[in-house]
Design an enzyme around this catalytic site. Structure first.
Site, PDB file in Angstrom:
ATOM      1  N   TYR A 295       0.838  -1.202   0.000  1.00 46.41           N
ATOM      2  CA  TYR A 295       0.000   0.000   0.000  1.00 46.41           C
ATOM      3  C   TYR A 295       0.875   1.254   0.000  1.00 46.41           C
ATOM      4  O   TYR A 295       1.670   1.483   0.909  1.00 46.41           O
ATOM      5  CB  TYR A 295      -0.895  -0.014   1.231  1.00 46.41           C
ATOM      6  CG  TYR A 295      -2.066   0.939   1.187  1.00 46.41           C
ATOM      7  CD1 TYR A 295      -3.326   0.493   0.805  1.00 46.41           C
ATOM      8  CD2 TYR A 295      -1.927   2.275   1.546  1.00 46.41           C
ATOM      9  CE1 TYR A 295      -4.413   1.359   0.785  1.00 46.41           C
ATOM     10  CE2 TYR A 295      -3.005   3.140   1.526  1.00 46.41           C
ATOM     11  CZ  TYR A 295      -4.246   2.674   1.147  1.00 46.41           C
ATOM     12  OH  TYR A 295      -5.323   3.534   1.125  1.00 46.41           O
ATOM     13  N   TYR A 339      -5.825   5.550  -7.036  1.00 45.84           N
ATOM     14  CA  TYR A 339      -6.034   5.484  -5.596  1.00 45.84           C
ATOM     15  C   TYR A 339      -7.444   4.962  -5.356  1.00 45.84           C
ATOM     16  O   TYR A 339      -8.421   5.692  -5.441  1.00 45.84           O
ATOM     17  CB  TYR A 339      -5.856   6.866  -4.974  1.00 45.84           C
ATOM     18  CG  TYR A 339      -6.146   6.911  -3.489  1.00 45.84           C
ATOM     19  CD1 TYR A 339      -5.328   6.247  -2.591  1.00 45.84           C
ATOM     20  CD2 TYR A 339      -7.240   7.617  -2.983  1.00 45.84           C
ATOM     21  CE1 TYR A 339      -5.586   6.283  -1.227  1.00 45.84           C
ATOM     22  CE2 TYR A 339      -7.503   7.669  -1.623  1.00 45.84           C
ATOM     23  CZ  TYR A 339      -6.675   6.995  -0.752  1.00 45.84           C
ATOM     24  OH  TYR A 339      -6.938   7.035   0.595  1.00 45.84           O
TER      25      TYR A 339
END
Length: 386
Positions: A295, A339
């Protein structure tokens, strides 16, 4: 105690679907969610009638029953939501897998959809919050100008650099790696737009020591994942991405991005909690992982995660990434592709296991996926069948 495991490869991700990734979708978040769910079911070779479970984020504006109506899904026997923003990404699959393994549901769809660029932009910072314990924690930091995710991450990043004797250029390899992979990914917003270390070093400051190219982009879009039993998965069109292990974790004295009072700001205790569970439950070690989907909301947190998972020593992750010691964020990550609160990262891990990624790692059989850090987080290990 066998935490984070017990799945024993009994469930798998069998479908992935997404909308386009854009800066202005021109449609509602519910429409995005429905489009992604339908695409994931088509990919899985299943229909809405097969679905009896839904999992999403507490931050999602499209409730499970609304998505069920919009997609033609009928009765639900299981529905769940996960808190803490991007920390929820892998936990949606963690919720779905035991439900399927226990027979609570047969087919569970995990989804996340938002207009995070054209609508509510997280990067715009804290504007107004309802009274809550979380809001009170933020209130200790906001008077000092810590109003945005970048400013919160910058505090930890500054300490990391100081302790390890590094400069902000240490973050560059993460940004360059993500954009290199995005440049070859037609679905990525930064398709055909790689960057260099010099580009990274020349990008403007956002919150020192973080530059523009250290920060993930903002995206409109949706992503969905279909989870079912491994037995049923073997009858479906694509090779199953077996859920080898899944875990959630929160550290001691955990806050959301602002735990600056913790004894050590150079690591991510919540990630360590997840890592211990995943390695124990899977019986694997860092050297067994073929591809890492880590991430990447902010580049320093990628370095810290690699260190918490044991891929390298403390302060060594920048050199580890620069050496391409582990194929990393082969979709381009949130820095390069989109995102989507990490859900697109889970989808990329599935493609790697299937052998269909645009940046395919030859023979990839095990993928580590991590979720948002600085908050309570989660993680997955996906593997090939057999």
């Amino acid at each position: 105690m066998n935490r984070g495991g017990g799945l024993g490869g009994r469930a798998a991700v069998v479908g992935i679907g997404a909308t386009e990734f854009s800066k202005d979708s021109g449609r509602s978040e519910l429409a995005l969610a429905a489009e992604a769910v339908r695409a994931a079911l088509d990919d899985a070779g299943l229909s809405p009638a097969d679905v009896d479970g839904l999992v999403t984020f507490t931050m999602d504006t499209s409730p499970e029953i609304a998505v069920a109506r919009a997609t033609g899904i009928g009765e639900l026997s299981f529905f769940s939501r996960i808190h803490y923003g991007g920390g929820a990404a892998c936990a949606t699959v963690q919720q779905a897998a035991p439900a399927v393994a226990a027979g609570v549901a047969e087919v569970v769809v995990c989804y996340r959809a938002f207009n995070e660029r054209s609508g509510r932009r997280f990067g715009s910072g804290v504007r107004q919050r309802e009274p809550s314990a979380e809001g009170a924690a933020l209130g200790w930091n906001m008077p000092f100008g810590l109003l945005t995710p970048a400013s919160w991450a910058a505090m930890t990043a500054r300490r990391y650099l100081s302790v390890h004797g590094l400069t902000p250029e240490a973050f560059g390899p993460v940004a360059v790696t993500g954009r290199r992979h995005a440049a070859r990914n037609p679905a990525a917003y930064f398709y055909r737009r790689p960057i260099t270390l010099a580009d990274h070093a020349a990008s403007r400051w956002i919150a020192e020591p973080l530059r523009l190219l250290d920060c993930c982009q903002e995206t409109d879009g949706g992503q969905a994942l279909v989870v079912t039993s491994l037995e049923r998965a073997r009858e479906l069109p694509h090779p199953p991405a077996v859920i080898v292990a899944a875990a959630q974790g929160a550290g001691r004295s955990q806050e959301q991005m602002t735990g600056f009072h913790r004894a050590d700001l150079t690591g991510l205790p919540e990630t360590a909690v997840v890592a211990r569970q995943l390695w124990r439950a899977s019986g694997l070690a860092p050297g067994d992982i073929d591809v890492g989907i880590v991430y990447d909301h902010f580049t320093p947190y990628v370095l810290m995660q690699l260190e918490e998972y044991g891929f390298c020593g403390r302060g060594e992750a920048s050199d580890f990434v620069a050496a391409d010691a582990l194929p990393l964020n082969t979709h381009g990550g949130q820095l390069g592709e989109a995102y989507l609160h990490g859900m697109n990262g889970v989808a990329e891990a599935v493609r790697q296991i299937r052998g269909t990624s645009v940046n395919q790692v030859p023979g990839a059989a095990r993928a580590l996926v991590t979720a948002g850090t600085g908050v309570p987080t989660s993680g997955l290990i996906l593997g090939a069948d057999g």
